[in-house]
Design an enzyme around this catalytic site. Structure first.
Site, PDB file in Angstrom:
ATOM      1  N   SER A   1       0.830  -1.211   0.000  1.00  0.00           N
ATOM      2  CA  SER A   1       0.000   0.000   0.000  1.00  0.00           C
ATOM      3  C   SER A   1       0.860   1.255   0.000  1.00  0.00           C
ATOM      4  O   SER A   1       1.534   1.508  -0.969  1.00  0.00           O
ATOM      5  CB  SER A   1      -1.051   0.026   1.103  1.00  0.00           C
ATOM      6  OG  SER A   1      -2.045   0.983   0.746  1.00  0.00           O
TER       7      SER A   1
ATOM      8  N   HIS B   1       2.898  14.903   4.793  1.00  0.00           N
ATOM      9  CA  HIS B   1       2.743  16.298   4.371  1.00  0.00           C
ATOM     10  C   HIS B   1       3.217  17.128   5.550  1.00  0.00           C
ATOM     11  O   HIS B   1       2.806  16.876   6.685  1.00  0.00           O
ATOM     12  CB  HIS B   1       1.295  16.612   4.010  1.00  0.00           C
ATOM     13  CG  HIS B   1       1.158  17.926   3.315  1.00  0.00           C
ATOM     14  ND1 HIS B   1       1.436  18.072   1.971  1.00  0.00           N
ATOM     15  CD2 HIS B   1       0.826  19.143   3.777  1.00  0.00           C
ATOM     16  CE1 HIS B   1       1.247  19.341   1.632  1.00  0.00           C
ATOM     17  NE2 HIS B   1       0.885  20.007   2.715  1.00  0.00           N
TER      18      HIS B   1
ATOM     19  N   CYS C   1      -0.581  -3.762   4.427  1.00  0.00           N
ATOM     20  CA  CYS C   1      -1.356  -4.994   4.405  1.00  0.00           C
ATOM     21  C   CYS C   1      -0.428  -6.193   4.539  1.00  0.00           C
ATOM     22  O   CYS C   1       0.732  -6.125   4.178  1.00  0.00           O
ATOM     23  CB  CYS C   1      -2.106  -5.116   3.077  1.00  0.00           C
ATOM     24  SG  CYS C   1      -3.248  -3.782   2.776  1.00  0.00           S
TER      25      CYS C   1
END
Length: 129
Positions: free
Chosen positions: A69, A74, A89
């Site tokens: 994934s 940010h 995952c």
């Protein structure tokens, strides 16, 4: 198929975290190292890393694309804040270990964290019909 990657059951954990008191939030090299080290600690495979600096003292946004994934950041260096998103995952994936590495590398502390079980990690009772 990605070399060295084995398909795993569809289970996962999604962590959304806000860090405060962070350093190096304009340092693209530091942030890339932090994302790569976080992936290693989580036992996941980095496919690529893309970072975008917004200019001097204006922060960085970026993502480590994973076979399992993603890990993204940010940053707001003027406030010492970083928003972190970790979704991994597989049975060996460790999102908490990834978050610990990012906190340590950026010298930040957790202001908020939310854990969301994903896919097969949820119980049938929590799945929408």
């Amino acid at each position: 198929m990605t070399p060295g990657f084995t398909a795993a059951p569809a289970t996962g954990l999604h962590l959304i975290a806000d860090l405060a008191g962070c350093d190096g939030l304009c340092d693209v090299a530091l942030i890339e190292e932090a994302l790569r080290e976080a992936a290693e600690a989580a036992h996941v495979h980095v496919l690529s890393v893309h970072l975008h600096p917004f200019g001097p003292e204006q922060g960085v946004t970026g993502v480590a694309l994973l076979a399992e994934s993603h890990i993204s950041i940010h940053s707001w260096p003027e406030e010492g804040l970083a928003a972190i998103d970790i979704f991994v995952c597989g049975p060996l994936a460790d999102a908490e270990a990834a978050l610990a590495v990012i906190c340590a590398r950026l010298g930040g502390t957790l202001r908020h964290v939310q854990a969301i079980p994903r896919l097969g990690a949820r119980t049938r009772a929590t799945l929408a019909p």
